[in-house]
Enzyme design. Structure first.
Site, PDB file in Angstrom:
ATOM      1  N   HIS A  14      69.194 -63.657  13.254  1.00  0.00           N
ATOM      2  CA  HIS A  14      69.495 -64.869  14.018  1.00  0.00           C
ATOM      3  C   HIS A  14      68.601 -64.906  15.254  1.00  0.00           C
ATOM      4  O   HIS A  14      68.127 -63.878  15.722  1.00  0.00           O
ATOM      5  CB  HIS A  14      70.980 -64.889  14.405  1.00  0.00           C
ATOM      6  CG  HIS A  14      71.458 -66.229  14.819  1.00  0.00           C
ATOM      7  ND1 HIS A  14      71.418 -66.643  16.124  1.00  0.00           N
ATOM      8  CD2 HIS A  14      71.974 -67.254  14.104  1.00  0.00           C
ATOM      9  CE1 HIS A  14      71.891 -67.880  16.197  1.00  0.00           C
ATOM     10  NE2 HIS A  14      72.241 -68.265  14.984  1.00  0.00           N
ATOM     11  N   GLU A  84      66.943 -72.055  10.508  1.00  0.00           N
ATOM     12  CA  GLU A  84      67.463 -72.469  11.805  1.00  0.00           C
ATOM     13  C   GLU A  84      66.310 -72.655  12.780  1.00  0.00           C
ATOM     14  O   GLU A  84      65.833 -71.679  13.361  1.00  0.00           O
ATOM     15  CB  GLU A  84      68.412 -71.402  12.364  1.00  0.00           C
ATOM     16  CG  GLU A  84      69.707 -71.281  11.637  1.00  0.00           C
ATOM     17  CD  GLU A  84      70.722 -70.548  12.493  1.00  0.00           C
ATOM     18  OE1 GLU A  84      71.738 -71.164  12.832  1.00  0.00           O
ATOM     19  OE2 GLU A  84      70.478 -69.386  12.840  1.00  0.00           O
TER      20      GLU A  84
END
Length: 168
Positions: A14, A84
């Protein structure tokens, strides 16, 4: 410890891990391998920063990240890729449905070319980056957006809209 809590999936790579803790692509790949060997399914995250998008480096960045991840995967049935764009995480900005689709289809093409046609066709690619009740239906209409990785909106009542985005 994660297994003891009943988790089956782990999120790896992430943006906070990549950019706040400076975890390089190689380490992300090694973590993917370790998690898979430990019996987890993985959700490796990839995505570009705003300056990389503005410099037309989105695909270079994403493909470099994918290369480090793919080198460590034997069983793709336990992998869900999360695209993302870093510039859209928690900012209220989101990639347009067209931008998301463009990256997702290029990722699918990359998987087909660099892994296999079967993986390119079957691997789930989800979108994360300020997904909300207001944008989820348009994003969900795109053929290569297979779902969402939801952050802050998962704590709000609108999360139900996101869950049901594909149900008409």
């Amino acid at each position: 410890m994660i297994k003891d809590c009943g988790a089956d999936y782990v999120i790896i790579g992430h943006s906070e891990r990549r950019h706040v803790f400076n975890e390089p692509d190689q380490l992300i790949g090694e973590k993917v391998k370790f998690a898979l060997e430990s019996g987890f399914s993985v959700i490796p995250c990839i995505g570009e920063k705003l300056e990389e998008r503005e410099a037309n480096k989105t695909f270079d960045v994403c493909f470099t990240q994918m290369k480090a991840i793919a080198a460590n995967i034997k069983d793709w049935s336990k992998v869900v890729i999360a695209y993302e764009p870093v510039w859209a995480i928690g900012t209220g900005k989101t990639a347009s449905p067209e931008q998301a689709q463009e990256v997702h289809i290029k990722l699918r093409e990359w998987l087909t070319k660099n892994v296999s046609a079967e993986v390119g066709k079957s691997c789930r690619i989800i979108y994360g980056g300020s997904v909300s009740g207001g944008n989820c239906k348009d994003l969900a209409k795109k053929p290569d957006v297979d779902g969402f990785l939801v952050g802050g909106a998962s704590l709000k009542p609108e999360f139900v809209q996101i869950i049901n985005a594909r149900s008409g």
